[in-house]
Design an enzyme around this catalytic site. Structure first.
Site, PDB file in Angstrom:
ATOM      1  N   ARG A  45     123.817  87.665  87.549  1.00 28.93           N
ATOM      2  CA  ARG A  45     125.251  87.964  87.647  1.00 28.93           C
ATOM      3  C   ARG A  45     126.007  87.009  88.562  1.00 28.93           C
ATOM      4  O   ARG A  45     127.222  86.880  88.432  1.00 28.93           O
ATOM      5  CB  ARG A  45     125.456  89.403  88.121  1.00 28.93           C
ATOM      6  CG  ARG A  45     125.012  90.432  87.094  1.00 28.93           C
ATOM      7  CD  ARG A  45     125.552  91.790  87.413  1.00 28.93           C
ATOM      8  NE  ARG A  45     125.194  92.754  86.386  1.00 28.93           N
ATOM      9  CZ  ARG A  45     125.547  94.038  86.399  1.00 28.93           C
ATOM     10  NH1 ARG A  45     126.281  94.496  87.398  1.00 28.93           N
ATOM     11  NH2 ARG A  45     125.179  94.862  85.451  1.00 28.93           N
ATOM     12  N   ASP A 155     138.783 102.704  94.588  1.00 24.33           N
ATOM     13  CA  ASP A 155     137.605 101.947  94.178  1.00 24.33           C
ATOM     14  C   ASP A 155     137.452 100.755  95.118  1.00 24.33           C
ATOM     15  O   ASP A 155     138.426 100.318  95.748  1.00 24.33           O
ATOM     16  CB  ASP A 155     137.726 101.458  92.727  1.00 24.33           C
ATOM     17  CG  ASP A 155     136.371 101.135  92.118  1.00 24.33           C
ATOM     18  OD1 ASP A 155     135.739 102.053  91.560  1.00 24.33           O
ATOM     19  OD2 ASP A 155     135.921  99.975  92.216  1.00 24.33           O
TER      20      ASP A 155
END
Length: 277
Positions: A45, A155
């Site tokens: 990633r 978040d």
């Protein structure tokens, strides 16, 4: 982002155990996320990001992040390492309990002040808090205008919050046709935009769940679904205690079916994934 390592050669995709542990410990200490078993995920990633930023090897990137990384750099790092996967009408059992048991309870308790306090902790791209708002509006019906039902949605990822604030989605077949008509506006490409009356009910804010919870009000309901799967047991236990302290007496914590709380939690279980203070 710096390019001190210089450009011009391919990224060395090997990450040493020492550099892996430095990065993992940094993420764990700052955000509570446990990536000790995710070495391959980290390499896959981050490789493109590291290469695009001009680093030739993971060590250079880790050195930079631990000594000079800006908040934007860290936001990008966490966006790459966490999966912001959510959708409307997810885990319907929890929503059914919310509609049939929790909403009648908290609405009854707030008949005087007509103010509900609900938090979507780890809201990802926004589907959950918008979905919760639809249940609230549907339940209150014509009385909704007399209530303050604005809910907090937080978040860690700014990337996810940007999408959440945009409020444009593909809708699942499970979305009730009545809601599709009442709570959405058709958008380009067959997508739908969340209607203003639902958008205005959600306050989005960046927040790290490892920080002390010091919002103005305690919450009637906290949704924190598919978030604690990233945490080790000690981190989950500490977060559950912070949630408990931030919940009003009789309030609720809703987690996902794939998660659980410690047996010694102060909450009592009232549903498959639902706990009450």
């Amino acid at each position: 982002m710096s390019s001190e390592a210089g450009k011009g050669s391919a990224l060395n995709t090997v990450i040493t155990d020492a550099d892996f542990n430095r990065l993992v410990n940094f993420v764990h200490q700052k955000y509570g996320i446990d990536l000790h078993q995710k070495k391959q995920l980290i390499v896959s990633r981050l490789s493109n990001t590291i290469r695009a930023q001009g680093f030739q090897q993971f060590k250079d990137y880790v050195d930079y992040m631990l000594s000079k990384g800006t908040s934007d750099d860290v936001n990008q790092l966490m966006s790459r390492l966490t999966t912001n996967y959510t959708y409307f009408m997810r885990e319907m059992g929890a929503f059914d309990f919310f509609k049939s048991r929790i909403l009648p309870d908290i609405v009854r308790r707030h008949q005087r002040d007509k103010t509900l306090a609900i938090w979507s902790a780890g809201c990802s791209s926004g589907e959950e808090p918008y979905n919760v708002s639809m249940y609230i509006m549907d339940y209150l019906g014509a009385q909704a205008g007399a209530w303050d039902t604005r809910m907090l949605a937080t978040d860690l990822s700014m990337e996810a919050l940007t999408k959440a604030r945009r409020g444009i989605y593909e809708l699942p077949d499970t979305m009730p046709p009545k809601w599709k008509k009442s709570y959405f506006v058709p958008a380009a490409g067959g997508k739908f935009e969340v209607a203003p009356k639902i958008r205005s009910n959600v306050i989005f804010q960046q927040f790290n769940l490892m920080e002390p919870i010091k919002f103005k009000r305690k919450f009637d309901v906290i949704f924190c679904r598919n978030v604690m799967i990233y945490f080790d047991q000690e981190t989950k236990r500490a977060l559950a205690q912070r949630f408990y302290d931030a919940t009003v007496p009789g309030g609720y914590l809703i987690i996902s079916m794939s998660e659980n709380l410690d047996p010694d939690t102060k909450y009592r279980r009232v549903g498959a994934s639902i706990f009450q203070k």
